[in-house]
Design a protein around this motif. Structure first.
Motif, PDB file in Angstrom:
ATOM      1  N   UNK A 120       0.853  -1.176   0.000  1.00 18.04           N
ATOM      2  CA  UNK A 120       0.000   0.000   0.000  1.00 18.04           C
ATOM      3  C   UNK A 120       0.889   1.225   0.000  1.00 18.04           C
ATOM      4  N   UNK A 121       0.975   1.919  -1.155  1.00 14.53           N
ATOM      5  CA  UNK A 121       1.837   3.079  -1.262  1.00 14.53           C
ATOM      6  C   UNK A 121       1.175   4.268  -0.602  1.00 14.53           C
ATOM      7  N   UNK A 122       1.972   5.333  -0.410  1.00 11.77           N
ATOM      8  CA  UNK A 122       1.423   6.558   0.132  1.00 11.77           C
ATOM      9  C   UNK A 122       1.855   6.828   1.545  1.00 11.77           C
ATOM     10  N   UNK A 123       2.706   5.994   2.132  1.00 10.72           N
ATOM     11  CA  UNK A 123       3.165   6.233   3.492  1.00 10.72           C
ATOM     12  C   UNK A 123       4.341   7.194   3.445  1.00 10.72           C
ATOM     13  N   UNK A 124       4.219   8.312   4.150  1.00 10.10           N
ATOM     14  CA  UNK A 124       5.300   9.270   4.167  1.00 10.10           C
ATOM     15  C   UNK A 124       5.482   9.880   2.786  1.00 10.10           C
ATOM     16  N   UNK A 170     -12.221   0.062   2.610  1.00 12.20           N
ATOM     17  CA  UNK A 170     -12.407  -1.387   2.604  1.00 12.20           C
ATOM     18  C   UNK A 170     -11.656  -2.008   3.767  1.00 12.20           C
ATOM     19  N   UNK A 171     -12.318  -2.912   4.479  1.00 12.59           N
ATOM     20  CA  UNK A 171     -11.713  -3.640   5.597  1.00 12.59           C
ATOM     21  C   UNK A 171     -11.626  -5.122   5.269  1.00 12.59           C
ATOM     22  N   UNK A 199      -7.413  -3.104   6.911  1.00 11.17           N
ATOM     23  CA  UNK A 199      -8.023  -2.474   5.756  1.00 11.17           C
ATOM     24  C   UNK A 199      -7.191  -1.363   5.140  1.00 11.17           C
ATOM     25  N   UNK A 200      -7.843  -0.625   4.228  1.00 13.86           N
ATOM     26  CA  UNK A 200      -7.223   0.505   3.538  1.00 13.86           C
ATOM     27  C   UNK A 200      -8.211   1.661   3.471  1.00 13.86           C
ATOM     28  N   UNK A 204      -7.968   4.409  11.504  1.00  9.21           N
ATOM     29  CA  UNK A 204      -6.880   3.584  12.002  1.00  9.21           C
ATOM     30  C   UNK A 204      -5.905   3.162  10.922  1.00  9.21           C
ATOM     31  N   UNK A 205      -6.340   3.181   9.669  1.00  7.04           N
ATOM     32  CA  UNK A 205      -5.477   2.865   8.528  1.00  7.04           C
ATOM     33  C   UNK A 205      -5.931   3.752   7.363  1.00  7.04           C
TER      34      UNK A 205
END
Length: 240
Positions: A120-124, A170-171, A199-200, A204-205
């Motif tokens: 899952x890209x997009x962190x930082x 989505x979980x 999820x995404x 929390x996520x």
């Protein structure tokens, strides 16, 4: 060591096309480059699927079965013009394998039972290849069910259609697929992934999921795209 490391070498490394100094240099590069590690994870399983098509030798005659021709052309291209390779070459290769190997697809089927979960890209500040493609394009929004949202960036290719997916709300745990549906009703799995329990794009996520995949069906022959679970639940529909 005089090997030059390029980010686009991740595709060649996944296929086992690098050797000698190039392979050692790229393995050292992986230890410091999160982008290449992320893309290598997304492409996991491709090398294993292609290896199953059989060994190839440089001195074999050019007239052979379709599977061998695809891989041989890739290996010849790698040796002849390494710097001309682009990061999307693996998508094209996977679609070519789809055409000649009788229904193999990117993601779930290429990865088999040992396929790694998607990144899952997009962190930082990090952007994976799917997120970069999505960010550079014009998204076509989808209609989601049960709070799911997302869209696709689409690109016509000589081999078919390349798509980047953004999915949120989505979980899990779920197993999902991105499917192209042609105007004649034929369905083609473009890629598959697992959604963890967290999820995404949910509380929390908050980070959405980015994935990319390919279909051998030309874009002008596709009616819609669907994100579905392996249990048959439709999460997102993108009309084109």
């Amino acid at each position: 060591m005089n090997a030059r490391v390029e980010h686009t070498d991740v595709g060649a490394y996944a296929l086992g096309l690098l050797d000698g100094d190039d392979q050692r240099a790229f393995e050292a590069h992986l230890s410091i480059c999160r982008s290449c590690v992320a893309e290598l994870s997304e492409l996991s399983g491709v090398a294993g699927a292609l290896t199953g098509l059989g060994p190839l030798e440089d001195d074999l005659p050019p007239s052979r079965d379709g599977e061998a021709e695809v891989i041989d052309l890739m290996r010849r291209k790698q040796r002849a013009d390494r710097r001309a390779r682009r990061g999307t070459v693996l998508i094209g290769l996977a679609a070519a394998v789809t055409l000649v190997a009788g229904g193999m697809t990117i993601g779930t089927q290429l990865g088999g039972d040992a396929a790694a979960p998607p990144v899952a890209a997009g962190h930082g500040d990090h952007q994976g290849p799917a997120e970069e493609f999505y960010a550079d394009g014009i998204p076509v929004p989808g209609v989601g069910a049960g709070g799911v949202s997302g869209g696709l960036v689409l690109e016509s290719k000589a081999w078919g259609t390349h798509a980047a997916l953004k999915l949120a709300g989505v979980k899990g745990p779920l197993e999902c697929e991105l499917v192209s549906v042609s105007r004649s009703g034929e369905r083609h799995v473009m890629t598959g992934w697992s959604v963890p329990r967290s999820g995404y794009g949910v509380p929390g996520q908050p980070e959405p999921l980015y994935m990319h995949g390919g279909s051998s069906v030309p874009l002008d022959q596709i009616d819609r795209f669907e994100v579905v679970t392996t249990d048959g639940e439709k999460l997102l529909t993108v009309d084109v």
